[in-house]
Write an enzyme that holds these catalytic residues in place. Structure first.
Site, PDB file in Angstrom:
ATOM      1  N   TYR A 158     -55.531 -10.955 -14.058  1.00 57.50           N
ATOM      2  CA  TYR A 158     -56.348 -10.468 -15.191  1.00 57.50           C
ATOM      3  C   TYR A 158     -57.425  -9.507 -14.662  1.00 57.50           C
ATOM      4  O   TYR A 158     -57.844  -8.579 -15.343  1.00 57.50           O
ATOM      5  CB  TYR A 158     -56.941 -11.643 -15.975  1.00 57.50           C
ATOM      6  CG  TYR A 158     -57.346 -11.291 -17.395  1.00 57.50           C
ATOM      7  CD1 TYR A 158     -56.418 -10.781 -18.302  1.00 57.50           C
ATOM      8  CD2 TYR A 158     -58.653 -11.471 -17.837  1.00 57.50           C
ATOM      9  CE1 TYR A 158     -56.776 -10.463 -19.604  1.00 57.50           C
ATOM     10  CE2 TYR A 158     -59.023 -11.160 -19.136  1.00 57.50           C
ATOM     11  CZ  TYR A 158     -58.079 -10.655 -20.013  1.00 57.50           C
ATOM     12  OH  TYR A 158     -58.441 -10.339 -21.299  1.00 57.50           O
ATOM     13  N   LYS A 165     -64.214  -8.951 -20.123  1.00 58.19           N
ATOM     14  CA  LYS A 165     -64.383 -10.027 -21.121  1.00 58.19           C
ATOM     15  C   LYS A 165     -65.674 -10.816 -20.874  1.00 58.19           C
ATOM     16  O   LYS A 165     -66.311 -11.264 -21.835  1.00 58.19           O
ATOM     17  CB  LYS A 165     -63.173 -10.966 -21.124  1.00 58.19           C
ATOM     18  CG  LYS A 165     -61.886 -10.346 -21.649  1.00 58.19           C
ATOM     19  CD  LYS A 165     -62.013  -9.789 -23.050  1.00 58.19           C
ATOM     20  CE  LYS A 165     -60.637  -9.439 -23.636  1.00 58.19           C
ATOM     21  NZ  LYS A 165     -60.738  -8.705 -24.915  1.00 58.19           N
TER      22      LYS A 165
HETATM   23  P1  NAD Z   1     -52.280  -5.337 -28.903  1.00 54.57           P
HETATM   24  O1  NAD Z   1     -51.688  -4.412 -27.905  1.00 54.57           O
HETATM   25  O2  NAD Z   1     -51.480  -5.623 -30.095  1.00 54.57           O
HETATM   26  O3  NAD Z   1     -53.724  -4.823 -29.344  1.00 54.57           O
HETATM   27  C1  NAD Z   1     -54.549  -4.060 -28.510  1.00 54.57           C
HETATM   28  C2  NAD Z   1     -55.083  -2.938 -29.363  1.00 54.57           C
HETATM   29  O4  NAD Z   1     -56.039  -2.168 -28.667  1.00 54.57           O
HETATM   30  C3  NAD Z   1     -53.974  -1.970 -29.827  1.00 54.57           C
HETATM   31  O5  NAD Z   1     -53.923  -1.942 -31.234  1.00 54.57           O
HETATM   32  C4  NAD Z   1     -54.431  -0.641 -29.277  1.00 54.57           C
HETATM   33  O6  NAD Z   1     -54.154   0.428 -30.147  1.00 54.57           O
HETATM   34  C5  NAD Z   1     -55.933  -0.862 -29.188  1.00 54.57           C
HETATM   35  N1  NAD Z   1     -56.608   0.103 -28.321  1.00 54.57           N
HETATM   36  C6  NAD Z   1     -56.384   0.357 -27.000  1.00 54.57           C
HETATM   37  N2  NAD Z   1     -57.158   1.362 -26.585  1.00 54.57           N
HETATM   38  C7  NAD Z   1     -57.906   1.755 -27.657  1.00 54.57           C
HETATM   39  C8  NAD Z   1     -58.884   2.769 -27.872  1.00 54.57           C
HETATM   40  N3  NAD Z   1     -59.259   3.613 -26.887  1.00 54.57           N
HETATM   41  N4  NAD Z   1     -59.443   2.886 -29.102  1.00 54.57           N
HETATM   42  C9  NAD Z   1     -59.073   2.057 -30.106  1.00 54.57           C
HETATM   43  N5  NAD Z   1     -58.136   1.103 -29.973  1.00 54.57           N
HETATM   44  C10 NAD Z   1     -57.565   0.950 -28.759  1.00 54.57           C
HETATM   45  O7  NAD Z   1     -52.619  -6.671 -28.079  1.00 54.57           O
HETATM   46  P2  NAD Z   1     -53.412  -7.999 -28.504  1.00 54.57           P
HETATM   47  O8  NAD Z   1     -52.977  -9.006 -27.520  1.00 54.57           O
HETATM   48  O9  NAD Z   1     -53.268  -8.256 -29.938  1.00 54.57           O
HETATM   49  O10 NAD Z   1     -54.940  -7.639 -28.162  1.00 54.57           O
HETATM   50  C11 NAD Z   1     -55.991  -7.695 -29.108  1.00 54.57           C
HETATM   51  C12 NAD Z   1     -57.226  -8.346 -28.500  1.00 54.57           C
HETATM   52  O11 NAD Z   1     -56.943  -9.719 -28.251  1.00 54.57           O
HETATM   53  C13 NAD Z   1     -57.682  -7.757 -27.177  1.00 54.57           C
HETATM   54  O12 NAD Z   1     -59.103  -7.744 -27.126  1.00 54.57           O
HETATM   55  C14 NAD Z   1     -57.166  -8.768 -26.174  1.00 54.57           C
HETATM   56  O13 NAD Z   1     -57.932  -8.757 -24.995  1.00 54.57           O
HETATM   57  C15 NAD Z   1     -57.389 -10.036 -26.957  1.00 54.57           C
HETATM   58  N6  NAD Z   1     -56.663 -11.228 -26.475  1.00 54.57           N
HETATM   59  C16 NAD Z   1     -55.297 -11.215 -26.355  1.00 54.57           C
HETATM   60  C17 NAD Z   1     -54.640 -12.360 -25.927  1.00 54.57           C
HETATM   61  C18 NAD Z   1     -53.145 -12.385 -25.762  1.00 54.57           C
HETATM   62  O14 NAD Z   1     -52.621 -13.244 -25.076  1.00 54.57           O
HETATM   63  N7  NAD Z   1     -52.400 -11.496 -26.385  1.00 54.57           N
HETATM   64  C19 NAD Z   1     -55.374 -13.519 -25.633  1.00 54.57           C
HETATM   65  C20 NAD Z   1     -56.758 -13.494 -25.765  1.00 54.57           C
HETATM   66  C21 NAD Z   1     -57.394 -12.337 -26.191  1.00 54.57           C
HETATM   67  O1  0WE Z   2     -56.521  -9.297 -22.919  1.00 59.43           O
HETATM   68  C1  0WE Z   2     -55.319  -9.382 -22.774  1.00 59.43           C
HETATM   69  C2  0WE Z   2     -54.468  -8.147 -22.639  1.00 59.43           C
HETATM   70  C3  0WE Z   2     -55.235  -7.092 -21.921  1.00 59.43           C
HETATM   71  C4  0WE Z   2     -54.497  -5.851 -21.547  1.00 59.43           C
HETATM   72  C5  0WE Z   2     -53.137  -5.792 -21.301  1.00 59.43           C
HETATM   73  C6  0WE Z   2     -52.553  -4.585 -20.916  1.00 59.43           C
HETATM   74  C7  0WE Z   2     -51.109  -4.458 -20.577  1.00 59.43           C
HETATM   75  C8  0WE Z   2     -50.594  -3.051 -20.753  1.00 59.43           C
HETATM   76  C9  0WE Z   2     -55.248  -4.731 -21.378  1.00 59.43           C
HETATM   77  N1  0WE Z   2     -54.714  -3.566 -20.996  1.00 59.43           N
HETATM   78  C10 0WE Z   2     -53.403  -3.481 -20.781  1.00 59.43           C
HETATM   79  N2  0WE Z   2     -52.884  -2.271 -20.363  1.00 59.43           N
HETATM   80  C11 0WE Z   2     -51.563  -2.030 -20.268  1.00 59.43           C
HETATM   81  O2  0WE Z   2     -51.145  -0.939 -19.831  1.00 59.43           O
HETATM   82  N3  0WE Z   2     -54.754 -10.629 -22.712  1.00 59.43           N
HETATM   83  C12 0WE Z   2     -55.603 -11.795 -22.761  1.00 59.43           C
HETATM   84  C13 0WE Z   2     -53.317 -10.867 -22.492  1.00 59.43           C
HETATM   85  C14 0WE Z   2     -53.140 -11.084 -21.033  1.00 59.43           C
HETATM   86  O3  0WE Z   2     -53.217 -10.054 -20.174  1.00 59.43           O
HETATM   87  C15 0WE Z   2     -53.077 -10.577 -18.900  1.00 59.43           C
HETATM   88  C16 0WE Z   2     -52.925 -11.961 -18.981  1.00 59.43           C
HETATM   89  C17 0WE Z   2     -52.972 -12.299 -20.352  1.00 59.43           C
HETATM   90  C18 0WE Z   2     -52.901 -13.659 -20.941  1.00 59.43           C
HETATM   91  C19 0WE Z   2     -53.083  -9.919 -17.683  1.00 59.43           C
HETATM   92  C20 0WE Z   2     -52.909 -10.665 -16.515  1.00 59.43           C
HETATM   93  C21 0WE Z   2     -52.772 -12.033 -16.585  1.00 59.43           C
HETATM   94  C22 0WE Z   2     -52.768 -12.705 -17.825  1.00 59.43           C
END
Ligand code: NAD
Ligand code: 0WE
Length: 258
Positions: A158, A165
């Site tokens: 991460y 975060k």
């Molecule tokens: P996702 O890819 O569906 O959403 C990420 C979003 O960020 C996308 O819609 C993308 O367009 C937007 N984005 C990226 N760069 C941007 C920019 N410059 N301006 C505006 N928008 C931008 O993935 P997700 O997992 O739904 O992520 C949403 C949030 O949830 C993030 O903050 C992520 O860290 C958090 N999160 C995800 C998980 C997981 O496991 N998926 C767990 C905990 C927290």
């Molecule tokens: O916050 C996130 C996703 C964050 C994320 C993921 C990507 C993948 C593709 C941000 N930037 C990018 N850029 C890319 O090009 N999560 C909480 C999901 C997530 O991401 C991880 C996790 C988990 C869970 C990354 C490493 C290890 C675990």
């Protein structure tokens, strides 16, 4: 049933039907909120088309481009909200980004530019949007952002996103203290791992989800709908006394020591 009738809600971060923001938008819509949706514009307009088609069923009354790296675009989006709605009640900040090369290998190998970009998009954008939303939240408001346990504990790969975060969670506290006197609340939801566009691009995510399914008290991961329900709660008057908090929606994983 939660009732957000008459509330104007802006949802950022929808990329596709797996996005956490999509789960949140659906639950806010179900609670009868008036929705605005932003999308990340790209050269070919692919996100715009995709997000427009996906969200059509929620009939958003605003659909705006918003790349947080573009100050003018963020300003224009909030200006459009002021002109169309007059007042904003709910802001969902659901976006993050780090370069793929940043999410594997040694954290200390993170480049200066990669570090800055992750913080700019994933952390600074909450302060940026709160500043723009504040003058529009004239009847109080609720701001919700999404965070992950990797901002509190070391989660393999991460890396710089963990630092982003940690900063985001502390931003929630500083912002909550700042805007509280205007009856604006700021909270974070710490979601357990969910397969989304962002997470699926990460090596080892399936192993991580499998581990959570073994260890979490509920023996499963969470869904976008469950995160959406928690967000709707935090945006509702049922949460009127809650601000500056990080609410774990993770099937209980965070309490475990294994
Ligand atoms: P996702 O890819 O569906 O959403 C990420 C979003 O960020 C996308 O819609 C993308 O367009 C937007 N984005 C990226 N760069 C941007 C920019 N410059 N301006 C505006 N928008 C931008 O993935 P997700 O997992 O739904 O992520 C949403 C949030 O949830 C993030 O903050 C992520 O860290 C958090 N999160 C995800 C998980 C997981 O496991 N998926 C767990 C905990 C927290
Ligand atoms: O916050 C996130 C996703 C964050 C994320 C993921 C990507 C993948 C593709 C941000 N930037 C990018 N850029 C890319 O090009 N999560 C909480 C999901 C997530 O991401 C991880 C996790 C988990 C869970 C990354 C490493 C290890 C675990």
């Amino acid at each position: 049933m939660l009732d957000l009738t008459g509330k104007n809600a802006l949802v950022t971060g929808i990329a596709n039907n797996r996005s956490i923001a999509w789960g949140i938008a659906q639950q806010l819509h179900q609670a009868s909120a008036n929705l605005g949706v932003t999308f990340l514009p790209d050269d070919k307009g692919r996100y715009e088309k995709k997000v427009a088609e996906l969200t059509a069923s929620l009939s958003p009354s605003l659909f705006l481009p918003c790349d947080v790296q573009n100050d003018a675009q963020v300003q224009a989006a909030f200006q459009a909200i002021g002109e169309k709605w007059g007042r904003l009640d709910i802001l969902i900040h659901c976006l993050a980004f780090a370069g793929k090369e940043e999410l594997s290998g040694d954290f200390s190998d993170t480049s200066r530019a990669g570090f800055m970009r992750a913080i700019e998009i994933s952390t600074y954008s909450l302060s940026q949007m709160t500043a723009a939303a504040k003058p529009l939240m004239t009847d109080g408001g609720s701001i919700v952002t999404l965070t992950y346990l990797g901002g509190v504990r070391v989660i393999p790969n991460y890396n710089v996103m963990g630092i982003a975060k940690a900063g985001l969670e502390m931003s929630v506290r500083y912002l909550a203290a700042e805007v509280g006197p205007q009856n604006i609340r700021v909270n974070a939801i710490s979601s357990g791992p969910i397969r989304t566009l962002a997470s699926s691009a990460v090596g080892g995510i399936l192993d991580m989800i499998h581990h959570v399914e073994q260890v979490a008290p509920l023996r499963r991961t969470v869904t976008q709908t469950e995160v959406g329900n928690a967000a709707a709660f935090l945006c509702s008057d049922l949460a009127s006394g809650i601000t500056g908090q990080v609410l774990y929606v993770d099937a209980g994983y965070e309490i475990m020591g294994m």
